[in-house]
Enzyme design. Structure first.
Site, short mmCIF file in Angstrom:
data_model
loop_
_atom_site.label_atom_id
_atom_site.label_comp_id
_atom_site.label_asym_id
_atom_site.label_seq_id
_atom_site.Cartn_x
_atom_site.Cartn_y
_atom_site.Cartn_z
N ARG A 177 -12.82 -14.20 -36.20
CA ARG A 177 -13.33 -13.01 -35.51
C ARG A 177 -13.78 -11.92 -36.50
NH1 ARG A 177 -12.79 -16.30 -31.93
NH2 ARG A 177 -12.06 -15.90 -29.81
N SER A 248 -10.87 -11.92 -24.31
CA SER A 248 -9.62 -11.59 -25.00
C SER A 248 -9.67 -10.13 -25.45
CB SER A 248 -9.44 -12.46 -26.25
OG SER A 248 -9.41 -13.82 -25.91
N GLU A 344 -9.65 -6.46 -29.89
CA GLU A 344 -10.82 -7.26 -30.26
C GLU A 344 -12.16 -6.58 -29.92
OE1 GLU A 344 -11.07 -11.80 -29.96
OE2 GLU A 344 -12.61 -11.13 -28.61
#
Ligand code: EPU
Length: 348
Positions: A177, A248, A344
């Site tokens: 990520r 998420s 995130e």
């Protein structure tokens, strides 16, 4: 980084749209007004527009599919609505086929298009919301695959150098990520992404649900994996058209092996995955679930009942509602496990 001279391309100045609602352009469905919005349909629009924005010194940001952002009520300055389209099949060698996609293309439609062209390799990343241009920024990943696995290079406008650049996969510094783009916020505007899909297709079935499904039933064709991933995602993740969310909400935390072993002694059921270089990735969803948050509500914001890693807008939530809930979860997980959860999506 390969720099291209700013070619004397047809300068198309996009029209400034004023006080535009972005409620339909963020998957959380949060109310948000962009003071100034610009539809970006061609890279050639960027040099003049960015020069003006940077000279004025006003805040700015790029919005793709709005699937990984928490938007405030008002976005001051300029919001660039990324709508550059185009799908092309390029070089084809014995080893691989190169394909490119404009940054504004919808990611899932792009993946479906590759399969329709008989060019497999991206099927594990089906049904991820958002645009192609956003994919390399946070190195989207799911079901044993990350976009960096078969990405060739990224074309972008470099606002620092005021020039178009091409970054190779290595230059993108991909990690879980994470990427060079994420590490240099406000510098690059991705315009096009190129992928190199190997001719020799290998099914990736390491994710437990896929392993189980294909061990017992059908042959693992690219289309069958695509369909299976769509089904797994639809069963577990809320459809943003039905219930607002940004996938998420927290990253899976990466801890040292010694922290992991200590936690495992205290919590033998701890869910985790091996990671690189003496580290371990913990399932944030499990940590949050253990704190009893599944289905929890705080005002109009909530935790999805089937997947504790996903925060949802039950209707009428704003950014503060979502962030209050996120903070409560972070504090509880910190108190219970001594683990810091990182958000995130981009909080604008
Ligand atoms: N778990 C629970 N309770 C929950 C959720 C998860 O106990 O409420 C445990 C389960 O044991 C499960 C494990 O955690 O087996 C992992 O959960 P899951 O397989 O759903 O994956 P994840 O780690 O929660 C990551 C990505 C997803 C991606 C899936 C599948 C991150 C932050 N998320 O989720 O990506 O789809 O793996 O590969 O890495 C996204 O980024 O928006 C996203 C959805």
């Amino acid at each position: 980084m390969n720099r291209a001279k700013n070619a004397p391309l047809t300068p198309i100045t996009p029209v400034a749209l004023q006080n535009i609602s972005l409620a339909g352009r963020n998957t959380f469905g949060l109310p948000a007004i962009a003071e100034l919005a610009y539809e970006i349909t061609a890279p050639e629009q960027l040099p003049a527009l960015m020069s003006e924005i940077l000279t004025l010194g006003i805040p700015w940001r790029v919005l793709g599919g709005g699937s990984n952002v928490v938007l405030p009520a008002t976005l001051p300055g300029a919001t660039l609505l990324m709508n550059i389209s185009g799908l092309t099949i390029g070089d084809c060698t014995d080893q691989s086929t190169t394909i490119t996609a404009g940054a504004g293309e919808n990611w899932h439609n792009f993946v479906a298009w590759t399969l329709a062209q008989n060019l497999p390799g991206l099927e594990n990343l089906a049904l991820i919301p958002g645009t192609v241009g956003a994919a390399p920024i946070q190195n989207i990943g799911a079901y044993g695959n990350e976009v960096s696995d078969c990405l060739d290079c990224v074309e972008a406008f470099d606002c620092k150098e005021q020039a178009f650049v091409t970054l190779s996969r290595q230059e993108c510094c991909f990690a879980y990520r994470d990427s060079y783009f994420k590490q240099n916020p406000g510098r690059f505007i991705v315009t096009k992404v190129a992928f190199k899909l190997p001719k020799k297709w290998v099914p990736r079935l390491s994710y437990v649900n896929l392993t189980k499904q294909f061990a017992q039933t059908s042959a693992a064709t690219p289309q069958a994996i695509f369909d299976a991933v769509c089904q797994i995602r639809s069963n577990k993740l809320p459809d943003p058209k039905v219930i607002g969310n940004a996938g998420s909400f927290f990253q899976n935390p990466i801890v040292t092996n010694s922290t992991y072993e200590k936690l495992l002694t205290e919590h033998p059921q701890l869910v985790s995955y091996p990671d690189a270089n003496g580290t371990r990735k913990l399932a944030a969803g499990w940590l949050i679930d253990q704190c009893g948050f599944k289905g929890y509500r705080l005002g109009p914001a909530g935790v999805y009942e089937k997947q504790a890693l996903v925060l949802v807008n039950h209707g009428g939530a704003n950014a503060t509602d979502i962030l209050n809930l996120a903070q409560k979860i972070q504090m509880t997980v910190q108190e219970s496990f001594g683990i810091e959860l990182h958000v995130e999506p981009n909080i604008l």
